[in-house]
Design a protein around this motif. Structure first.
Motif, PDB file in Angstrom:
ATOM      1  N   UNK A  93       1.435 -39.481 -62.321  1.00  0.00           N
ATOM      2  CA  UNK A  93       2.307 -38.879 -63.330  1.00  0.00           C
ATOM      3  C   UNK A  93       1.557 -38.648 -64.628  1.00  0.00           C
ATOM      4  N   UNK A  94       0.708 -39.590 -65.015  1.00  0.00           N
ATOM      5  CA  UNK A  94      -0.109 -39.374 -66.210  1.00  0.00           C
ATOM      6  C   UNK A  94      -1.059 -38.205 -66.017  1.00  0.00           C
ATOM      7  N   UNK A  95      -1.625 -38.100 -64.808  1.00  0.00           N
ATOM      8  CA  UNK A  95      -2.546 -37.014 -64.546  1.00  0.00           C
ATOM      9  C   UNK A  95      -1.913 -35.646 -64.706  1.00  0.00           C
ATOM     10  N   UNK A  96      -0.638 -35.542 -64.352  1.00  0.00           N
ATOM     11  CA  UNK A  96       0.056 -34.259 -64.465  1.00  0.00           C
ATOM     12  C   UNK A  96       0.248 -33.823 -65.922  1.00  0.00           C
ATOM     13  N   UNK A  97       0.278 -34.777 -66.852  1.00  0.00           N
ATOM     14  CA  UNK A  97       0.487 -34.433 -68.258  1.00  0.00           C
ATOM     15  C   UNK A  97      -0.741 -33.832 -68.913  1.00  0.00           C
ATOM     16  N   UNK A  98      -1.939 -34.136 -68.387  1.00  0.00           N
ATOM     17  CA  UNK A  98      -3.170 -33.679 -69.018  1.00  0.00           C
ATOM     18  C   UNK A  98      -3.530 -34.432 -70.278  1.00  0.00           C
ATOM     19  N   UNK A  99      -2.779 -35.479 -70.611  1.00  0.00           N
ATOM     20  CA  UNK A  99      -2.987 -36.176 -71.885  1.00  0.00           C
ATOM     21  C   UNK A  99      -4.285 -36.969 -71.926  1.00  0.00           C
ATOM     22  N   UNK A 100      -4.856 -37.271 -70.764  1.00  0.00           N
ATOM     23  CA  UNK A 100      -6.070 -38.092 -70.731  1.00  0.00           C
ATOM     24  C   UNK A 100      -7.350 -37.284 -70.558  1.00  0.00           C
ATOM     25  N   UNK A 101      -7.243 -35.969 -70.578  1.00  0.00           N
ATOM     26  CA  UNK A 101      -8.390 -35.133 -70.256  1.00  0.00           C
ATOM     27  C   UNK A 101      -9.523 -35.241 -71.268  1.00  0.00           C
ATOM     28  N   UNK A 102      -9.220 -35.732 -72.465  1.00  0.00           N
ATOM     29  CA  UNK A 102     -10.257 -35.838 -73.499  1.00  0.00           C
ATOM     30  C   UNK A 102     -10.904 -37.218 -73.534  1.00  0.00           C
TER      31      UNK A 102
END
Length: 380
Positions: A93-102
């Motif tokens: 679910x976190x991966x779907x948000x893209x919030x950790x891409x940085x």
């Protein structure tokens, strides 16, 4: 990277293939430990990466698992699997948000990819290093400032959020203590010590929010110059029905969730994967899946914003950062306020004042946050 830690490695290479005696090994360890102590002295300290955990930060998962078992009994394998699947779904679910891409995670000695897999599923940029997969880029001994610049473009300047290291344990684990003398004399021990020291250099260079080194019970802490361990666990605390006491050193939240099952398989690793071949060593060293996901649950940036910010700015007052999180400041907001003062000017007083000014404008009352408390903690 401190000059003191860099100089330590002038001792090791000439011994790597010919072995050393007890006196020489002690000298190498003592030299590195002295460099660490100098770096962590009040006069030299620019971070709190290697602070020893306080008593409340040390976690023995056996205690948590015992309380659970007393109150509810053991989980069935299917119940434990359901809980771990819930952790996995949380990652996805976190991966779907893209919030950790940085955010970047470096995983060292990671042939299986098991420890770092949850971070990858959650959208972090995961870089795995293992000499068995790539002798050129996977050899920790080749790491340097130029190495990371030439091969990885310094990760485009992104924050290194976590460094995970499952250092080879063959020359440290007490299960092989009868072979220590031979390993010391033929060079295997000093080669393994060098890998631990090199890992600590990488941690100091990138200064991640969290870092961890995993090993079974043994002599890695004494020879490697590690702070005291922070977490102890067995796989059966986290859904795998066997015992293998493992210790984790580092700076991270050790209060992992548990999925305790009856350890009906006992100490199965040497029974099932005995021998000294590389294949059996790899099989014994694979990170238990339950641990990997529980570790993520306790340490990811989205669920633990205070830890994420306090770990990056670990010289600043943690209570003040807690107020910033309480009033809705994000990691990017804090960066905008304090980054230049903290990293360029090394002016912690100014950095904290920027935070106080912003919080005051938001209506916070900060009389009790006037001074840095001088102590680092990952959570309040």
């Amino acid at each position: 990277m401190s000059a003191a830690l860099s100089q330590v490695f002038s001792y090791a290479p000439e011994h790597a293939s010919i072995g050393i005696d007890d006196r020489e090994l002690s000298e190498i360890v003592e030299c590195f430990n002295q460099a660490q102590q100098q770096m962590n002295s009040e006069e030299e300290r620019v971070h709190h990466l290697f602070d020893a955990p306080t008593g409340t930060e040390v976690v023995r998962l056996n205690e948590k698992a015992s309380v659970y078992q007393k109150n509810y009994g053991w989980m069935t394998p299917s119940e434990a699997r359901q809980r771990i699947e819930g952790w996995r779904e949380h990652c996805a679910a976190q991966g779907l948000t893209g919030a950790n891409a940085d955010k970047v995670v470096l995983s060292l000695f990671d042939k299986s990819g098991a420890w770092s897999r949850p971070w990858e599923e959650a959208g972090y940029q995961v870089y795995r290093f293992d000499i068995q997969d790539n002798p050129e880029t996977g050899d920790v001994n080749k790491f340097s400032v130029d190495f990371f610049g030439d091969w990885f473009g310094d990760f485009d300047g992104l924050d290194i959020y976590a460094i995970l290291a499952a250092c080879p344990c063959t020359d440290f684990a007490v299960s092989g203590a009868r072979h220590f003398a031979a390993k010391d004399s033929d060079g295997r021990t000093v080669a393994s010590v060098k890998l631990v020291h090199q890992t600590l250099r990488v941690i100091e260079y990138f200064r991640p929010v969290i870092w961890s080194i995993e090993n079974p019970v043994g002599r890695i802490e004494r020879l490697g110059g590690l702070p005291p361990w922070r977490l102890s666990f067995d796989p059966f605390h986290l859904g795998d029905s066997y015992t293998k006491k493992t210790l984790i050193w580092g700076r991270f939240n050790a209060d992992l969730p548990v999925a305790p099952v009856d350890p009906v398989e006992g100490s199965k690793m040497h029974r099932m994967y005995g021998g000294s071949s590389l294949a059996t060593k790899n099989a014994r060293s694979v990170t238990p899946e339950g641990f990997a996901y529980a570790y993520f649950m306790a340490n990811n940036a989205i669920d633990h914003p205070l830890m994420a910010i306090a770990g990056k700015y670990d010289r600043l007052c943690k209570r003040l950062i807690g107020e910033a999180v309480k009033y809705g400041l994000t990691s990017s907001d804090v960066d905008d306020l304090v980054e230049d003062a903290y990293y360029i000017d090394l002016d912690d007083t100014a950095a904290e004042q920027h935070l106080r000014d912003d919080l005051s404008a938001r209506g916070a009352v900060l009389d009790s946050y006037a001074q840095t408390d001088g102590q680092f903690a990952l959570w309040l």
